[in-house]
Design an enzyme around this catalytic site. Structure first.
Site, PDB file in Angstrom:
ATOM      1  N   HIS A 187       0.948  -0.790   0.422  1.00  0.00           N
ATOM      2  CA  HIS A 187       0.021  -0.079  -0.029  1.00  0.00           C
ATOM      3  C   HIS A 187       1.066   1.468   0.302  1.00  0.00           C
ATOM      4  O   HIS A 187       1.540   2.221   0.915  1.00  0.00           O
ATOM      5  CB  HIS A 187      -0.758  -0.109   1.202  1.00  0.00           C
ATOM      6  CG  HIS A 187      -1.975   0.798   0.885  1.00  0.00           C
ATOM      7  ND1 HIS A 187      -2.402   2.327   0.421  1.00  0.00           N
ATOM      8  CD2 HIS A 187      -3.130   0.737   1.756  1.00  0.00           C
ATOM      9  CE1 HIS A 187      -3.032   3.369   0.652  1.00  0.00           C
ATOM     10  NE2 HIS A 187      -3.800   1.964   1.727  1.00  0.00           N
ATOM     11  N   HIS A 190      -1.967   7.265  -0.889  1.00  0.00           N
ATOM     12  CA  HIS A 190      -3.265   7.653  -0.151  1.00  0.00           C
ATOM     13  C   HIS A 190      -2.395   8.138   1.230  1.00  0.00           C
ATOM     14  O   HIS A 190      -3.789   8.458   2.156  1.00  0.00           O
ATOM     15  CB  HIS A 190      -4.485   6.696   0.070  1.00  0.00           C
ATOM     16  CG  HIS A 190      -5.620   5.917  -1.425  1.00  0.00           C
ATOM     17  ND1 HIS A 190      -6.328   4.709  -1.048  1.00  0.00           N
ATOM     18  CD2 HIS A 190      -5.593   6.624  -1.997  1.00  0.00           C
ATOM     19  CE1 HIS A 190      -6.381   5.128  -1.990  1.00  0.00           C
ATOM     20  NE2 HIS A 190      -6.488   5.756  -2.824  1.00  0.00           N
ATOM     21  N   TYR A 192      -0.408   7.710   3.251  1.00  0.00           N
ATOM     22  CA  TYR A 192      -0.324   6.748   4.566  1.00  0.00           C
ATOM     23  C   TYR A 192       1.847   6.772   4.116  1.00  0.00           C
ATOM     24  O   TYR A 192       2.259   6.670   3.716  1.00  0.00           O
ATOM     25  CB  TYR A 192      -1.080   5.308   4.360  1.00  0.00           C
ATOM     26  CG  TYR A 192      -2.250   5.439   4.383  1.00  0.00           C
ATOM     27  CD1 TYR A 192      -2.463   5.526   6.127  1.00  0.00           C
ATOM     28  CD2 TYR A 192      -3.205   5.185   3.628  1.00  0.00           C
ATOM     29  CE1 TYR A 192      -3.929   6.622   5.792  1.00  0.00           C
ATOM     30  CE2 TYR A 192      -4.361   5.615   3.864  1.00  0.00           C
ATOM     31  CZ  TYR A 192      -4.614   5.229   5.205  1.00  0.00           C
ATOM     32  OH  TYR A 192      -6.341   5.514   5.115  1.00  0.00           O
TER      33      TYR A 192
END
Ligand SMILES: Cc1cc2nc3c(=O)[nH]c(=O)nc-3n(C[C@H](O)[C@H](O)[C@H](O)COP(=O)(O)O)c2cc1C
Length: 377
Positions: A187, A190, A192
């Site tokens: 990931h 976004h 993070y």
């Protein structure tokens, strides 16, 4: 009504439903389940209700990306999101993964560290969250607009600590394979932790992890390399959102950032690169915009997946025009467990209810959206 549906099916093999070979994986169609946080993994342990949730969304030869799954205790930023760092969590994932495999699905686990998008209450021993920076998130409103969050100012990771976080991603990937997943999606989107390093509006380091594009992307690429070495590059994907600024993670030159990542990823020969469309300026709305993912698509040599605001028509178009190989669907897949079938038949879609995206009920808004058979019966 039923006759009409059958006729359409016979004449129409829509682009989204054509097969695609992603490395060693033979996908029967291109409609991918996007990673979707649902906050129903009580105490960070996946729960039995996820068995039905994921199996409802499984098709033979379909690719599913699991909800963002935390790699270590310091990676938590939301209540009841699943983890994959303890034995108990790994064991709890197994029946869920087995259920997807039993229906012939291919299941990737999205591995996640939130970095500064957290507060002391989520952190081990009440420590400060970690990040590339010690700049605090200001917005009191979460990107989904639903929830008010209090963010604790983060602690900037020292250069000596960074390899430990890379290692946590490596171990999480190993655990995901142990749980039976076919691969992992890193990931990197976004706002993070990984995205915090990549974006020049967040990263204010002056060491080899900050400053130039090469330095800001170093952390992401070290994780890709470590994870690929651990589980095999053919089992690794990454999600990036260079154009998004969720969680205050903007960049002054997102096109260059995206292109640099797409080119650099070629070195690792990974399964796919998954990019969020520039039009998703916020997590919830589509905006018209001039930017496009085509340069990234052209630069990246492997499987290219897109997400963000796609419907059936748009998804078919992106495949036909060869702007992507695969299309991930989020909200429509929440409310339509049998989305590929509905696309194939051009059947009507259930509307999603935002109010229940993150509520913790194990049934409502989770496994109770109707499939086509039960609607037409
Ligand atoms: C309820 C919800 C949870 C989400 N959770 C994640 C997540 O865990 N990881 C991630 O990368 N994106 C997450 N997203 C973003 C989606 O994967 C997807 O990119 C976004 O919804 C746009 O696609 P759509 O227009 O098809 O919904 C989430 C979106 C929604 C609506």
């Amino acid at each position: 009504m039923e006759n009409k549906v059958v006729e359409e099916k016979e004449v129409d093999m829509i682009p989204l439903m054509t097969p695609y070979k992603m490395g060693n994986f033979e996908l029967s169609h291109r409609v991918v389940l996007a990673p979707l946080t649902r906050q129903r993994s009580y105490g960070n342990v996946p729960q039995p209700h996820a068995i039905l949730y994921y199996s409802q969304r499984t098709t033979k030869g379909g690719l599913l990306i699991g909800e963002a799954t935390v790699i270590s205790e310091s990676g938590i930023g939301y209540k009841d999101v699943p983890g994959i760092w303890t034995k108990e969590q790994v064991e709890a994932w197994k029946p869920i993964v087995n259920a997807v495999h039993a229906k012939g699905g291919i299941f990737f686990c999205q591995i996640w560290h939130v970095g500064r998008v957290s507060n002391k209450d989520f952190q081990p021993n009440g420590h400060d969250p970690i990040s590339c920076t010690n700049k605090q998130l200001i917005a009191p409103i979460r990107s989904d607009g639903l929830d008010v969050e209090q963010y604790t100012p983060p602690r900037r990771l020292t250069i000596d600590e960074i390899p430990h976080i890379v290692n946590d991603f490596r171990v999480a990937a190993r655990n995901a394979i142990e749980a039976g997943f076919d691969g992992v999606e890193i990931h990197g989107a976004h706002g993070y932790l990984i995205d915090q390093f990549m974006k020049d509006q967040v990263n204010d380091r002056s060491d080899k992890y900050g400053g130039s594009l090469e330095n800001r992307c170093r952390f992401a690429l070290e994780i890709v390399e470590a994870v690929a070495n651990e589980i095999g590059s053919d089992r690794v994907g990454i999600r990036i959102s260079p154009f998004a600024n969720y969680n205050e993670s903007g960049d002054t030159n997102p096109s260059s950032l995206g292109l640099y990542m797409a080119k650099s990823l070629n070195k690792y020969d990974i399964a796919y690169c998954h990019v969020v469309e520039p039009r998703m300026k916020t997590a919830w709305e589509k905006f018209e915009c001039v930017e496009s993912l085509v340069p990234l698509r052209k630069a990246f040599k492997g499987t290219f997946m897109v997400a963000g605001g796609y419907d059936r028509e748009d998804g078919n178009r992106v495949v036909v025009e060869d702007r992507a190989d695969l299309v991930a669907y989020g909200r429509l897949f929440i409310s339509n467990p049998d989305l590929p079938k509905r696309f194939e038949l051009n059947a009507p879609l259930n509307k999603y209810n935002k109010e229940t995206f993150y509520t913790s009920d194990p049934v409502v808004g989770y496994i109770d959206y109707p499939v086509l058979e039960s609607m037409t019966r």
